[in-house]
Write a protein that holds these residues in place. Structure first.
Motif, PDB file in Angstrom:
ATOM      1  N   GLN A   1       0.653  -1.070  -0.073  1.00 41.71           N
ATOM      2  CA  GLN A   1      -0.014  -0.081   0.117  1.00 41.71           C
ATOM      3  C   GLN A   1       0.931   1.363   0.038  1.00 41.71           C
ATOM      4  OE1 GLN A   1      -2.558  -0.704   3.337  1.00 41.71           O
ATOM      5  NE2 GLN A   1      -3.849  -1.812   2.013  1.00 41.71           N
ATOM      6  N   LEU A   2       1.933   1.188   0.858  1.00 38.94           N
ATOM      7  CA  LEU A   2       2.941   2.419   0.702  1.00 38.94           C
ATOM      8  C   LEU A   2       3.424   2.622  -0.507  1.00 38.94           C
ATOM      9  CD1 LEU A   2       4.075   4.318   3.038  1.00 38.94           C
ATOM     10  CD2 LEU A   2       5.922   2.857   3.153  1.00 38.94           C
ATOM     11  N   PHE A   3       3.863   1.543  -1.099  1.00 36.45           N
ATOM     12  CA  PHE A   3       4.447   1.603  -2.443  1.00 36.45           C
ATOM     13  C   PHE A   3       3.326   2.057  -3.762  1.00 36.45           C
ATOM     14  CE2 PHE A   3       5.801  -0.386  -6.721  1.00 36.45           C
ATOM     15  CZ  PHE A   3       6.692   0.173  -6.787  1.00 36.45           C
ATOM     16  N   SER A   4       2.222   1.879  -3.345  1.00 34.43           N
ATOM     17  CA  SER A   4       1.332   2.467  -4.419  1.00 34.43           C
ATOM     18  C   SER A   4       1.084   3.799  -3.950  1.00 34.43           C
ATOM     19  CB  SER A   4      -0.249   1.782  -4.339  1.00 34.43           C
ATOM     20  OG  SER A   4      -0.934   2.574  -3.319  1.00 34.43           O
ATOM     21  N   LEU A   5       1.189   4.451  -2.847  1.00 37.84           N
ATOM     22  CA  LEU A   5       1.211   5.927  -2.880  1.00 37.84           C
ATOM     23  C   LEU A   5       2.438   6.391  -3.344  1.00 37.84           C
ATOM     24  CD1 LEU A   5      -0.411   6.114   0.828  1.00 37.84           C
ATOM     25  CD2 LEU A   5      -1.318   6.650  -1.399  1.00 37.84           C
ATOM     26  N   TYR A   6       3.499   5.781  -3.192  1.00 42.40           N
ATOM     27  CA  TYR A   6       4.763   6.166  -3.779  1.00 42.40           C
ATOM     28  C   TYR A   6       4.548   6.432  -5.411  1.00 42.40           C
ATOM     29  CZ  TYR A   6       9.538   5.876  -5.529  1.00 42.40           C
ATOM     30  OH  TYR A   6      10.741   6.217  -6.152  1.00 42.40           O
ATOM     31  N   VAL A   7       4.041   5.369  -5.789  1.00 40.71           N
ATOM     32  CA  VAL A   7       3.735   5.247  -7.348  1.00 40.71           C
ATOM     33  C   VAL A   7       2.797   6.475  -7.786  1.00 40.71           C
ATOM     34  CG1 VAL A   7       2.854   4.198  -9.338  1.00 40.71           C
ATOM     35  CG2 VAL A   7       4.374   2.894  -7.781  1.00 40.71           C
ATOM     36  N   TYR A   8       1.875   6.685  -7.136  1.00 39.74           N
ATOM     37  CA  TYR A   8       0.852   7.999  -7.248  1.00 39.74           C
ATOM     38  C   TYR A   8       1.872   9.274  -7.171  1.00 39.74           C
ATOM     39  CZ  TYR A   8      -2.386  11.363  -5.977  1.00 39.74           C
ATOM     40  OH  TYR A   8      -2.750  12.607  -5.580  1.00 39.74           O
ATOM     41  N   VAL A   9       2.473   9.441  -6.193  1.00 46.06           N
ATOM     42  CA  VAL A   9       2.915  10.614  -5.770  1.00 46.06           C
ATOM     43  C   VAL A   9       4.297  10.975  -6.805  1.00 46.06           C
ATOM     44  CG1 VAL A   9       4.337  11.903  -4.263  1.00 46.06           C
ATOM     45  CG2 VAL A   9       2.514  10.734  -3.386  1.00 46.06           C
TER      46      VAL A   9
ATOM     47  N   ILE B   1     -16.047   3.998  -6.082  1.00 48.03           N
ATOM     48  CA  ILE B   1     -16.014   4.055  -7.634  1.00 48.03           C
ATOM     49  C   ILE B   1     -16.760   5.459  -7.994  1.00 48.03           C
ATOM     50  CG2 ILE B   1     -17.114   3.220  -9.599  1.00 48.03           C
ATOM     51  CD1 ILE B   1     -17.101   0.426  -8.594  1.00 48.03           C
ATOM     52  N   GLY B   2     -18.114   5.653  -7.489  1.00 48.53           N
ATOM     53  CA  GLY B   2     -18.428   7.157  -7.493  1.00 48.53           C
ATOM     54  C   GLY B   2     -17.735   8.319  -7.272  1.00 48.53           C
ATOM     55  N   LEU B   3     -16.919   8.155  -6.007  1.00 45.44           N
ATOM     56  CA  LEU B   3     -16.203   9.188  -5.343  1.00 45.44           C
ATOM     57  C   LEU B   3     -15.184   9.358  -6.247  1.00 45.44           C
ATOM     58  CD1 LEU B   3     -15.775  10.979  -2.921  1.00 45.44           C
ATOM     59  CD2 LEU B   3     -14.083   9.215  -2.057  1.00 45.44           C
ATOM     60  N   GLY B   4     -14.275   8.472  -7.053  1.00 46.61           N
ATOM     61  CA  GLY B   4     -13.180   8.852  -7.745  1.00 46.61           C
ATOM     62  C   GLY B   4     -13.839   9.540  -8.958  1.00 46.61           C
ATOM     63  N   VAL B   5     -14.831   9.160  -9.356  1.00 40.55           N
ATOM     64  CA  VAL B   5     -15.169   9.784 -10.883  1.00 40.55           C
ATOM     65  C   VAL B   5     -15.698  11.272 -10.401  1.00 40.55           C
ATOM     66  CG1 VAL B   5     -17.119   9.665 -12.780  1.00 40.55           C
ATOM     67  CG2 VAL B   5     -16.012   7.567 -11.807  1.00 40.55           C
TER      68      VAL B   5
ATOM     69  N   CYS C   1      -3.983   0.076  -9.351  1.00 44.64           N
ATOM     70  CA  CYS C   1      -3.976  -1.383  -9.364  1.00 44.64           C
ATOM     71  C   CYS C   1      -2.743  -1.820  -8.594  1.00 44.64           C
ATOM     72  CB  CYS C   1      -3.138  -1.460 -10.776  1.00 44.64           C
ATOM     73  SG  CYS C   1      -4.119  -1.333 -12.183  1.00 44.64           S
ATOM     74  N   ILE C   2      -2.011  -1.175  -8.102  1.00 42.38           N
ATOM     75  CA  ILE C   2      -1.151  -1.699  -6.959  1.00 42.38           C
ATOM     76  C   ILE C   2      -1.906  -1.757  -5.601  1.00 42.38           C
ATOM     77  CG2 ILE C   2       0.841  -1.698  -5.779  1.00 42.38           C
ATOM     78  CD1 ILE C   2       2.107  -0.291  -7.971  1.00 42.38           C
ATOM     79  N   LEU C   3      -2.729  -0.686  -5.393  1.00 38.93           N
ATOM     80  CA  LEU C   3      -3.375  -0.745  -4.056  1.00 38.93           C
ATOM     81  C   LEU C   3      -4.564  -1.838  -4.160  1.00 38.93           C
ATOM     82  CD1 LEU C   3      -3.370   1.164  -1.808  1.00 38.93           C
ATOM     83  CD2 LEU C   3      -5.257   2.606  -2.899  1.00 38.93           C
TER      84      LEU C   3
ATOM     85  N   LEU D   1      -5.822  11.360  -8.101  1.00 38.54           N
ATOM     86  CA  LEU D   1      -6.238  10.826  -7.055  1.00 38.54           C
ATOM     87  C   LEU D   1      -7.507  10.177  -7.369  1.00 38.54           C
ATOM     88  CD1 LEU D   1      -6.044  10.496  -3.853  1.00 38.54           C
ATOM     89  CD2 LEU D   1      -7.306  12.589  -3.713  1.00 38.54           C
ATOM     90  N   GLY D   2      -8.583  11.005  -8.156  1.00 39.47           N
ATOM     91  CA  GLY D   2      -9.556  10.486  -8.455  1.00 39.47           C
ATOM     92  C   GLY D   2      -9.596   9.117  -9.399  1.00 39.47           C
ATOM     93  N   VAL D   3      -8.491   9.133 -10.150  1.00 43.12           N
ATOM     94  CA  VAL D   3      -8.270   7.954 -11.268  1.00 43.12           C
ATOM     95  C   VAL D   3      -8.071   6.685 -10.110  1.00 43.12           C
ATOM     96  CG1 VAL D   3      -6.891   6.929 -12.858  1.00 43.12           C
ATOM     97  CG2 VAL D   3      -7.679   9.181 -13.283  1.00 43.12           C
ATOM     98  N   GLN D   4      -6.717   7.201  -9.129  1.00 45.27           N
ATOM     99  CA  GLN D   4      -6.449   5.919  -8.365  1.00 45.27           C
ATOM    100  C   GLN D   4      -7.566   5.387  -7.688  1.00 45.27           C
ATOM    101  OE1 GLN D   4      -3.639   7.100  -5.376  1.00 45.27           O
ATOM    102  NE2 GLN D   4      -2.914   4.882  -5.233  1.00 45.27           N
TER     103      GLN D   4
END
Lengths: 159, 121
Positions: free
Chosen positions: A22-30, A75-79, A44-46, A123-126
């Motif tokens: 989970q930490l690595f997914s945040l790293y990839v996002y940032v 799902i709705g929140l991200g969109v 996807c990693i999350l 962030l929405g996409v993630q």
């Protein structure tokens, strides 16, 4: 059918690995601003960490953390985050997803507004990608009947 | 330090080669997983540690050390994940009832037909 895996090695290693994933997914996002990565890959990693929970423990354990209704909400929140960030510049004569106009609402200059706008959209996409991946996995692995399987297990019927 | 990294990466490549030959040539599922599980784990570990030493030798600054620490974290993660994945695959195969390869032909005949799912317990 859906059998509880009873393996102490897998459970121990999964308990250690899930926070790291989970930490690595945040790293990839940032890090998506300046290197390969971003919202889709981070999501996807999350989702993979949640899928690891349902593989190493069982699907009921994973649904205690993120139930179907909450998943739908994500799902709705991200969109919503994506569309909201995109639509706000339209009200101040910008284009859709024209982030530099966000500087009129936030205490930022246009360059930094563009920077943070991209981050918000990602962030929405993630969030959406994570929730959709989890729901796809749960539907595929139980042939779309995870609700009834969980109900049966509560009533003591082993399937 | 460069020579250490060259030796480590070369031995990593050798282990990968051995794992691939084992995967192609060995007779059944268990022995193949034995070759690939061990060879891949140590091979990738050696290659990553070799890259770590190479990075330190060419870039002895703060950013180089940070990159090296990332490589170390990757190696640790792989060292946990790969043996667990191999263990899970082999256990699943054993519980499904795949018989191990043997020269003894009698062993290949399934005497416990019907309860072959319980050998793993």
């Amino acid at each position: 059918m859906v059998k509880d895996p009873d393996d102490i090695i897998v459970r121990t290693v999964a308990r250690f690995m899930i926070p790291i994933i989970q930490l690595f997914s945040l790293y990839v996002y940032v890090h998506g601003h300046i290197s390969p990565g971003g919202g889709f890959q981070g999501g996807c990693i999350l989702a993979a960490s949640f899928i690891l929970i349902s593989l190493a423990f069982n699907i009921g354990e994973a649904k205690k953390i993120l139930s179907g209704r909450k998943n739908l909400l994500f799902i709705g929140l991200g969109v919503f985050i994506y569309a909201f960030t995109g639509l706000v510049p339209l009200f101040v004569q910008g284009n859709f997803l024209d982030y530099q106009h966000l500087s009129q609402f936030l205490p930022l200059d246009p360059v930094m507004a563009r920077y943070y706008g991209v981050a918000l959209v990602e962030l929405g996409v993630q969030i959406t990608v994570m929730a959709v991946m989890i729901s796809l996995f749960q539907d595929l692995v139980t042939a779309g009947r995870h609700e009834s399987i969980l109900k049966d297990r509560e009533n003591g019927i082993d399937r | 330090m460069k020579y250490v990294s060259v030796i480590m990466i070369s031995s990593g490549f050798f282990l990968f080669l051995a794992a691939t030959i084992g995967f192609l040539r060995l007779p059944d599922f268990y022995t193949r997983m034995h070759a690939t599980g061990k060879g891949d784990t140590l091979g990738l570990l050696l290659i990553i540690m070799g890259l770590f030493f190479y990075e330190l030798s060419i870039n002895w600054t703060w950013s180089g050390v940070i990159t090296g620490l990332k490589l170390i974290a990757m190696a640790l993660f792989w060292f946990l994940a790969s043996p667990t994945a191999t263990h899970t695959l082999l256990r699943a195969a054993f519980e499904t009832g795949i018989r191990p390869w043997s020269k003894d032909k009698e062993f290949l005949i399934d005497k416990t037909q019907g309860e072959s799912n319980d050998i793993g317990r």
